[in-house]
Design a protein around this motif. Structure first.
Motif: not given
Lengths: 477, 477
Positions: A331-352, A365-372
């Motif tokens: 979905p990222n490559k096909k630009k199906k996400f509303q918010y495309l993920i390019n760089d480290w540091g992006a806030d994750l959205q519900s779609e992600h 899933v437990i996600l951990f160690n987020y950008p400060k």
């Protein structure tokens, strides 16, 4: 005669004994079979009347919603799905329900309609089941923590501190809003208010419960929290209940272990103790699904989803790994996400989050160690200088169900962070004190109770899992 | 090494095993004996260091309030009052506590002083004990009702209804108080507020929980309630927790039976599960008593008072009988009462309640059937035309600990009462609906949780039995 609860009649009354049952009429068929429910279980007891032995006028009052008391003998049932029924000897009407006026007639009502009569909706199968499950989950929360030696701490609802920053707060005041007192220079004179200062409704008990954690080691809150946010969605309430454990000497991994164990315990407790209610809701959801187009139907039934949580280890994934997966995802490559993920540091959205949980891993899933930069000031800085020891537990269909972190226990690091964020120290002196005197590594998390009940009951709208929902423009009852 | 809680070390660690213990230093005597407490129990574990094996600078940091981690062997203790102690092999300082600055030095601090540092007071023996007992009572409440098949219902905190009339309410608003929106004719435009109407903090969940009672039969609330009353006493809080069970098909006598059983269960649970904490508080109270003149000392110790509740039947006394006793009592005849009792209909004051409980019967008393004029609109009218089916449970030293009633279930009687009291029907249409559709006799009561904790802990000031008390001019933390 002493009343017997219907759950006890159905589950153990001996054939041949005399019982008294009281409850509300669900249906009265053929002038003969009364289905009575008293809320002790989703199941009705069938009371059989010989209409020749009763006054016709009397029987006419046995309508849906009426409250009745029956005395009679427990007999074997010939009907399907019930082992016993009651042969009625005496029948008393405790409270009538005029069929022309009682809104809950035996037909399907929309959830929207039932919200408007929230004072009556507990009398339906659906809401009876939800409230019984909600109770079971309340008890399971306390039992889980009590068995582990945690202590429940009642943190304050009215707070003079607004440092947590979790969201927009409601004001609490005793002012006459028609003439708010002013100081000589024209500002609002909060010294004249009840508490002598500005006060709000709490958005979280975390900061306060940390004070108890630094004395009793393992503690938790379970209380109402509030957000004055104009979110008119099926996932938001202005008033909701939250559970916030806080543990001294726990690092991030211990925190993740506890969160996973806790969620599995709650789901397991429901599966074990709410069988009939869950079976009803499972069936209800399947019926609803049938009305949907094939591609919108749930992949698993409610009961399968619950069992799945208990049976599977949660995936643990660092934020950095998650970004890699998302960046390279279809979905990222096909630009199906509303918010495309390019760089480290992006806030994750519900779609992600949903992609990771529902498509990629097909597991919690437990996600951990987020950008400060995207997390709260009290989360512990990791040694990499970029991330904090935060964690979010993501559930299928729900998204984030738990958010937590290891807390920053180093006085200097926390103080710098507080200053950097411009939080006045007079609001947080006591929180900083915890790091000044006998500090210790500690961690905690928050579970939104209604989100959890949504998951366990399969209800799509959060307004249907709390008895009296508070939302923008709605504080009825 | 995995941490072992101190309660588990003291109560079962095998001599010879290696353990890790983490906690806060209470005292460090003779450069040798460290008393460590981790809040899991009131008891400290003694950790013995051989000061020759440790750096002097390191040991200097072992000060009262510091957080430490020790590894060592469990050995038999030669000291009094403890079976085992830890022979320290490794000692780590997790968090220092500068003795010049840490306010909780090992000496007696006044309760008033400790209220000012409520964020640290859980680290004292007294408050550790109170909070652990408070937790035990929270769990006992849920267990009592769950075992009986009751369901806990979360009634709303923010309410648009102010009909209960139990007291002055706090306003909840999202308005900018600097410029409250006005309608064209100059009145406050509540349509512009978050909920589109005036909202307050609840004073009681009773009316709302009755809606669930009329579906699930036996339910209870346990949540925070609020009073915006300027009562600066040792018995009042602006924010306190209340337990309100509500039972369909219960008449007044059933209600009294449940209240008595419930209170005995809670006290019995504390006696069974909080032995060490109660022993400490019992001793503390006796020490305090010694400083008092003989005639002000308690007749019974704390533990005796608790056992007394469990062992004795509560006296049940109608209001009319109570008036007879009071009218003919010594303090009434000698005009020692501030409010003399002359006529039937008088509202009973605390002095009268205490006379009945502490002097006349020397037992808990349940007063019932009060004059209708002095009780709330929802209480059931008795057939005598003069009284309502109300009840109050009176405890020694505390006074009213429970207030309750059978509710008026007859639509016409209730509607007349609502009108008579000038309560707008639009505020109570839903409450009246419960009597319109499938009404049933039902009863309930309210227990002020902090009053109960005061009784169980023997603490004289209600501000000391809730972690963060809210009172006039005080919403700190």
């Amino acid at each position: 005669m002493k009343r017997t609860k219907i759950i006890d009649v159905l589950d153990g009354a001996k054939v041949g004994t005399q019982v008294n049952v009281k409850g509300w009429v669900r249906t009265f068929r053929n002038n003969q079979f009364i289905a009575i429910n008293d809320g002790s279980t989703i199941n009705n007891v069938q009371a059989v009347v010989d209409f020749n032995s009763f006054d016709e006028k009397h029987l006419k009052r046995v309508t849906t919603g009426a409250c009745i008391s029956v005395n009679g003998e427990v007999v074997e049932s010939l009907g399907k799905g019930q082992s016993v029924e009651i042969k009625v000897a005496e029948l008393e009407i405790l409270g009538d329900a005029d069929p022309e006026k009682f809104p809950l007639q035996p037909k399907k009502h929309s959830l929207e309609f039932l919200r408007e009569i929230a004072h009556l909706r507990a009398r339906t199968n659906t809401f009876g089941a939800i409230y019984r499950i909600r109770h079971a989950m309340i008890f399971a929360v306390h039992k889980f923590f009590t068995d582990k030696g945690f202590f429940n701490i009642h943190t304050p609802i009215i707070t003079g501190s607004d440092a947590e920053g979790a969201g927009e707060m409601f004001k609490v005041t005793n002012f006459d809003l028609d003439s708010v007192p002013r100081t000589e220079d024209g500002r609002i004179d909060y010294k004249e208010d009840f508490f002598g200062k500005e006060t709000n409704l709490t958005v979280s008990g975390q900061l306060e419960v940390e004070t108890a954690c630094m004395a009793l080691s393992e503690v938790y809150t379970f209380g109402p929290t509030f957000r004055a946010e104009n979110s008119n969605t099926s996932r938001h309430l202005a008033e909701f209940w939250m559970i916030e454990p806080e543990m001294a000497f726990y690092e991030l991994e211990d925190n993740m272990n506890l969160a996973e164990e806790f969620l599995k315990y709650l789901v397991g407790y429901a599966l074990e103790n709410c069988k009939d209610d869950l079976a009803f809701l499972d069936n209800r959801a399947q019926e609803e699904d049938k009305a949907k187009p094939q591609n919108e139907r749930a992949e698993m039934t409610l009961l399968e989803r619950l069992q799945f949580i208990v049976d599977n280890e949660f995936v643990r994934l660092s934020y950095t790994e998650a970004i890699d997966i998302l960046r390279n995802s279809k979905p990222n490559k096909k630009k199906k996400f509303q918010y495309l993920i390019n760089d480290w540091g992006a806030d994750l959205q519900s779609e992600h989050e949903r992609f990771l949980v529902e498509k990629h891993f097909k597991k919690p899933v437990i996600l951990f160690n987020y950008p400060k930069e995207i997390k709260a000031f009290y989360m512990r800085h990791n040694d990499d200088g970029k991330t904090v020891a935060a964690m979010d537990v993501l559930f299928p269909g729900i998204g984030e169900i738990i958010g937590g972190s290891q807390r920053e226990e180093r006085y200097d690091v926390l103080k710098a962070k507080v200053e950097e964020q411009g939080i006045p120290e007079e609001d947080l002196w006591w929180y900083l004190d915890l790091r000044k005197f006998g500090s210790a590594p500690h961690s905690g998390f928050g579970l939104g109770f209604e989100r959890m009940i949504q998951f366990v009951t399969g209800m799509g709208n959060i307004r249907d899992v709390i008895p009296f929902p508070r939302t923008p423009d709605n504080a009825e009852f």
